[in-house]
Motif scaffolding. Structure first.
Motif, PDB file in Angstrom:
ATOM      1  N   VAL A 245       0.850  -1.187   0.000  1.00 55.78           N
ATOM      2  CA  VAL A 245       0.000   0.000   0.000  1.00 55.78           C
ATOM      3  C   VAL A 245       0.884   1.233   0.000  1.00 55.78           C
ATOM      4  N   SER A 246       0.310   2.348  -0.446  1.00 59.13           N
ATOM      5  CA  SER A 246       1.118   3.565  -0.537  1.00 59.13           C
ATOM      6  C   SER A 246       0.926   4.496   0.649  1.00 59.13           C
ATOM      7  N   VAL A 247      -0.170   4.333   1.410  1.00 61.04           N
ATOM      8  CA  VAL A 247      -0.397   5.157   2.603  1.00 61.04           C
ATOM      9  C   VAL A 247      -0.899   4.271   3.732  1.00 61.04           C
ATOM     10  N   SER A 248      -0.689   4.727   4.950  1.00 65.63           N
ATOM     11  CA  SER A 248      -1.140   3.969   6.116  1.00 65.63           C
ATOM     12  C   SER A 248      -2.657   4.075   6.268  1.00 65.63           C
ATOM     13  N   ARG A 249      -3.217   3.034   6.864  1.00 66.00           N
ATOM     14  CA  ARG A 249      -4.668   3.012   7.115  1.00 66.00           C
ATOM     15  C   ARG A 249      -4.922   2.257   8.406  1.00 66.00           C
ATOM     16  N   LEU A 250      -5.755   2.841   9.258  1.00 67.76           N
ATOM     17  CA  LEU A 250      -6.034   2.270  10.564  1.00 67.76           C
ATOM     18  C   LEU A 250      -7.490   1.812  10.647  1.00 67.76           C
ATOM     19  N   PHE A 251      -7.677   0.571  11.094  1.00 63.44           N
ATOM     20  CA  PHE A 251      -8.996   0.060  11.446  1.00 63.44           C
ATOM     21  C   PHE A 251      -8.999  -0.131  12.964  1.00 63.44           C
TER      22      PHE A 251
END
Length: 436
Positions: A245-251
Motif C-alpha cells: 500500500v502507498s499510505v497507512s490506514r487504521l482500522f
C-alpha cells in the motif's frame, strides 16, 4: 412510511414474507439462507461463499449460468452475497416475470444436487481462488476483514476464520463435502423468501405453493458453538500489517452490542456521530480541519449473534506516518470518551440515518432484502417498520452510556496497515507520472 407485510409458513418450514406495492411494474424476489461462514467447520472454510457461486451453475432443469441468462433476457437483474451469518440470492424482474424468478429459486433449492458435478466444483473452486487472489491477497488493504476477524474473535469463535476461506481448505474440499453442506443448510426450513413490489398476493401464494411446497424440509443443522463474549475485550490489542500500500490506514474496532438489541441503536448512532458523512467528528477534525487523513468513516458490522463490532476506518494522507495517524485517531476517540456528545450531535446522526433508511426503502429490492433480514434473524419482518422509531428513541444519555462502556482503552483493537519497504508513496508516484 409503513411497509405492508403479510407472513406465513409452508409445511416444509419455508418462511414467506409478502409486501405489495404497485407504484412501479417491477417485483423483487429475495431468498435468505441462514448460513454463513460461521457455520463452517475447521478445515472446511469457504463453503458458504463457494455456494454463492455454485448456485448459479445450474440445477436439475437449468443449465450452467442459465439462471443469469433467463433473468437478464426477461429484463431483470440478479446476484447473491455471503456474510458471516447468512447467504442471500435475489432477482428484480418485470412484474409479469415473477413466476420465472420463483421457479428458478425453487429449482436450485430443491434440485441442485442432481446437477452438481466434479467439473463444476473444480471450475468454481478455481473462480473463488482467483477471486481471493484479486480481491483479498493482491488488493490494497484486501485482507482487512479476515485479519480483523482473527484479531477480535477468539480462535474457537465461529466468526474467527476468513469469510472467503483459505486456499488449502478450498483445494481439499471434495464433492461429498460440498453435497453434505448443501443438504444441511440450503433447505426450506433454513430459508426465508421475501417478495416486494408489483404483484398480487393470491397469485404469489399460488406460485410459491406450486414451486416450493414439494421441497422436503432438511434433517436439521448442527448448533453453533457459544457465540457470546464479554462486553469488552478487557485490554487493548494491536496488529501491524506491512502491505503493498502507498499510505497507512487504521482500522480501530470496538466490541459492540449485538444487532437488534436496544443498545445496538445507541451504538449505531455513536458510529454515525464519529464517521457518517463529512459532518461527522472524525471527518471534520482529521480530514477537513487538520488534514491528517484523506478519509475517515465509522460503521457497525451488524452481527446478530453474540457481539457486534463498531469499526473506525481512517486512511492517512501521504505525508502522515502510521504512528501519527494512530495517535491522532486515538486522540479523537479519547476526546469523545472523556467528554461525551451533545444532544445536537445525536439529533443530526439520527436524521442522517433515518434519511438513508427511508431512501433505501424506495427500492423494491432493498425492501425485500430488509424483510428477509428481519425474518431470518428475528422471525419478525415487521421490525422493518419499527426502525425509525427505535432510532428516534435514542438520546444523548443513552449514547454517552454506550460510549462510557464501549469506547474506553480496554475495548480497542487496532489493525494498522503500513507501506511495505520499497512501496512508493502517493506524492512520489504522482511526480513520476507527471515527469513521464
Amino acid at each position: 412510511m409503513r411497509i405492508p407485510i403479510e407472513t406465513y409458513e409452508l409445511d416444509n418450514g419455508l418462511f414467506v414474507t409478502l409486501s405489495e406495492d404497485h407504484t412501479a411494474p417491477i417485483v423483487a424476489v429475495n431468498l435468505w439462507y441462514h448460513v454463513g461462514s460461521a457455520n463452517e467447520r475447521a478445515g472446511r472454510t469457504g463453503f458458504a461463499h463457494l455456494f454463492e457461486h455454485m448456485l448459479f451453475q445450474g440445477s436439475a432443469h437449468v443449465g450452467s449460468n442459465e439462471h443469469f441468462e433467463l433473468i437478464q433476457r426477461a429484463g431483470g437483474t440478479l446476484n447473491g452475497s455471503t456474510w458471516l451469518e447468512r447467504t442471500n440470492y435475489y432477482e428484480t424482474v418485470p412484474s409479469h416475470q415473477l413466476a420465472l424468478a420463483l421457479w428458478l429459486e425453487a429449482d436450485r433449492m430443491g434440485d441442485l444436487l442432481p446437477a452438481m458435478t466434479q467439473e463444476k466444483l473444480d471450475t468454481q473452486r478455481d473462480v473463488v481462488k482467483n477471486e481471493r487472489r484479486w480481491a483479498v491477497d493482491n488488493q490494497p488493504y484486501g485482507t482487512m476483514l479476515e485479519k480483523l476477524q482473527e484479531l477480535v474473535f477468539p480462535r474457537s469463535h465461529p466468526f474467527h476464520h476468513s469469510l472467503i476461506g483459505s486456499m488449502e481448505d478450498l483445494s481439499e474440499a471434495s464433492l461429498d463435502d460440498i453435497a453434505q453442506f448443501f443438504a444441511t443448510y440450503y433447505t426450506p426450513d433454513n430459508a426465508v423468501l421475501s417478495i416486494a413490489g408489483d404483484f398480487e398476493s393470491a397469485e404469489a401464494r399460488r406460485l410459491i405453493a406450486r414451486y416450493f411446497a414439494p421441497i422436503p424440509k432438511g434433517q436439521g443443522k448442527p448448533p453453533l458453538p457459544p457465540m457470546h463474549l464479554p462486553a469488552v475485550f478487557g485490554r487493548p490489542s494491536r496488529e501491524v500489517v506491512s502491505d503493498n500500500v502507498s499510505v497507512s490506514r487504521l482500522f480501530l474496532a470496538f466490541r459492540s452490542p449485538v444487532y437488534g438489541s436496544a443498545e445496538y441503536y445507541a451504538a449505531s448512532v455513536t458510529s454515525a456521530i464519529l464517521g457518517l458523512r463529512k459532518g461527522s467528528r472524525l471527518h471534520r477534525s482529521l480530514v477537513r480541519d487538520r488534514q491528517i487523513a484523506s478519509d475517515a468513516t465509522s460503521y457497525t458490522f451488524d452481527l446478530a449473534k453474540g457481539n457486534d463490532l463498531l469499526v473506525v476506518d481512517v486512511t492517512a494522507r501521504p505525508e502522515i506516518g502510521p504512528s501519527q495517524l494512530e495517535e491522532e485517531v486515538e486522540r479523537e476517540i479519547d476526546l469523545v470518551y472523556s467528554e461525551g456528545v451533545a444532544q445536537l450531535e445525536v439529533d443530526r446522526a439520527i436524521a442522517l440515518i433515518e434519511t438513508d433508511l427511508v431512501s433505501s426503502l424506495q427500492s423494491a429490492g432493498e425492501r425485500a432484502d430488509r424483510l428477509s433480514l428481519f425474518a431470518t434473524y428475528f422471525r419478525k419482518p415487521q421490525l422493518i417498520n419499527e426502525q425509525a422509531a427505535a432510532y428516534r428513541a435514542v438520546n444523548a444519555e443513552r449514547v454517552n452510556a454506550l460510549i462510557a462502556e464501549r469506547l474506553g482503552p480496554e475495548n480497542r483493537a487496532s489493525l494498522m496497515y503500513v507501506p511495505r519497504d520499497g512501496v512508493e508513496s502517493e506524492p512520489m508516484l504522482a511526480a513520476a507520472v507527471s515527469a513521464g
